[in-house]
Design an enzyme around this catalytic site. Structure first.
Site, short mmCIF file in Angstrom:
data_model
loop_
_atom_site.label_atom_id
_atom_site.label_comp_id
_atom_site.label_asym_id
_atom_site.label_seq_id
_atom_site.Cartn_x
_atom_site.Cartn_y
_atom_site.Cartn_z
N PHE A 1 -4.25 0.82 -15.56
CA PHE A 1 -5.59 0.39 -15.68
C PHE A 1 -6.28 0.98 -14.60
CE2 PHE A 1 -8.21 -3.35 -13.31
CZ PHE A 1 -9.05 -2.91 -13.88
N ASP B 1 3.32 8.99 -14.75
CA ASP B 1 3.70 7.53 -15.01
C ASP B 1 5.03 7.65 -15.72
OD1 ASP B 1 3.31 4.84 -16.14
OD2 ASP B 1 1.31 5.20 -15.18
N ASP C 1 9.47 8.84 -13.15
CA ASP C 1 9.51 7.67 -12.24
C ASP C 1 9.49 8.20 -10.80
OD1 ASP C 1 10.45 5.50 -10.59
OD2 ASP C 1 11.62 4.91 -12.44
N VAL C 2 8.53 7.48 -10.11
CA VAL C 2 8.38 8.03 -8.78
C VAL C 2 9.52 7.57 -7.83
CG1 VAL C 2 5.73 7.86 -8.64
CG2 VAL C 2 7.20 6.09 -7.84
N LEU D 1 -0.41 5.32 -6.78
CA LEU D 1 -0.72 4.18 -7.39
C LEU D 1 0.06 3.52 -8.09
CD1 LEU D 1 -3.73 5.42 -6.84
CD2 LEU D 1 -4.45 4.14 -8.89
N ASN E 1 9.37 9.05 -1.37
CA ASN E 1 9.10 10.36 -2.44
C ASN E 1 7.99 11.10 -2.34
OD1 ASN E 1 11.93 10.69 -3.05
ND2 ASN E 1 11.46 9.15 -4.83
N GLY F 1 7.20 12.45 1.27
CA GLY F 1 7.99 13.79 1.31
C GLY F 1 7.29 15.04 0.66
N TYR G 1 6.77 -7.63 -4.45
CA TYR G 1 5.69 -7.04 -4.44
C TYR G 1 5.08 -6.84 -3.26
CZ TYR G 1 0.89 -5.58 -5.83
OH TYR G 1 -0.08 -4.88 -5.91
N ARG H 1 -2.94 -11.55 -15.40
CA ARG H 1 -3.79 -11.69 -14.49
C ARG H 1 -4.79 -12.73 -14.91
NH1 ARG H 1 -4.76 -5.52 -11.79
NH2 ARG H 1 -2.75 -4.74 -12.90
#
Length: 316
Positions: A19, A39, A64-65, A79, A105, A108, A151, A192
């Site tokens: 979003f 993403d 994937d981070v 984000l 990551n 780094g 979270y 939400r």
């Protein structure tokens, strides 16, 4: 003003199909930068970025981070993380990994490239606050073992990492604490409160309120929030944040429900359910720091923002 070739930056946005990430990318491209969108599409949507595929300055990478990333960029906006309770509680272990390992990551990568890095943190670092409104120097009241902890504590730990990299390695970091944000491209089933109420109202279904509906939130329209991101990123290295980015106008959830019913012309009735565990009773940002350091404050008020958001949900 659009950047020329000499001033153009190559910018990495993780969570760029989400979003907020997709709107940030629109703004960066509009001013002439190149953007690498990363993403894993856990909560992001290709629909949010499909209008960008023919833009020669846009690049998409499924990644994937939680795994290292080897790219060359001038700035990083981190984000990546599911941000609604429905999504982050679906796989809480992965949520924590995304916040913590993802931060490691990306930090780094920023360290190797010697580049500026932005962290999308959250007002959830304040938990169910004992201080109202919330200022950046408030340490919060967070349950470390509750259902929201994946979270809340994940984002708190990410902030710790950002400031330790700043102190230990002189990394140029920018940390924004995001308060409730809404607008077009919200996922209609993200859980939400704004998207829930609008979808229920458009379908004339009961609007579900938790507790007595008197808990408060402050709603910031997406355009205002993205402007805050850009202003924060443009500050000198000496200013790191954290800085609250949100709308200081406070509403009860009941007031929001009544306004959505009015604006949609819905026949929905209100339905009250038990309050979820650790759901904060108050949420309102003190934006004194944002006003002083960024010359920023929100412009779009709730009724106008809801009008645009309701139309988006009608269109889809």
């Amino acid at each position: 003003m659009a950047r020329n070739y000499q001033s153009r930056k190559r910018i990495l946005v993780t969570g760029g199909a989400g979003f907020l990430g997709s709107h940030l990318i629109d703004r960066l491209l509009d001013r002439g930068d190149e953007v690498l969108c990363v993403d894993n599409f856990f909560t992001g949507s290709k629909r949010n970025i499909e209008h960008l595929h023919d833009n020669p300055r846009f690049e998409l990478m499924r990644h994937d981070v939680c795994f290292p990333l080897y790219v060359e960029v001038d700035e990083i906006y981190n984000l990546a993380c599911p941000a609604s309770p429905v999504h982050y509680q679906y796989d809480p272990v992965q949520t924590t990994k995304t916040s913590v390992i993802g931060a490691i990551n990306m930090l780094g990568l920023a360290k190797r490239l010697k580049c500026k890095i932005f962290q999308a943190s959250t007002s959830e670092v304040y938990g169910d606050p004992h201080v109202h409104p919330q200022k950046e120097d408030y340490w919060g009241n967070v349950n470390p073992i509750g259902i929201r902890s994946c979270y809340d504590e994940g984002k708190r730990c990410a902030e710790t990492l950002f400031f330790d990299y700043h102190r230990q390695m002189a990394l140029d970091v920018k940390v924004a604490r995001i308060f409730n944000t809404y607008g077009p491209r919200m996922h209609p089933a993200d859980g939400r409160v704004v998207s829930n109420f609008i979808m229920q109202a458009l379908r004339n279904e009961p609007i579900t309120l938790y507790g007595d509906g008197l808990q408060t939130r402050s709603f910031c329209y997406r355009d205002d929030l993205i402007e805050g991101f850009l202003k924060l990123m443009d500050t000198p290295p000496a200013f790191t944040g954290p800085v609250n980015i949100g709308n200081p106008n406070e509403f009860t959830i009941r007031e929001l429900a009544d306004l959505v019913i009015e604006m949609t012309g819905s026949r929905s009735a209100l339905e009250f359910r038990p309050l979820p565990q650790d759901d904060p009773m108050q949420r309102q940002p003190d934006i004194s720091v944002a006003r002083a350091e960024l010359a920023w404050e929100p412009r779009v008020q709730l009724r106008e923002g809801l009008k645009r958001t309701i139309q988006y949900f009608k269109d889809i």
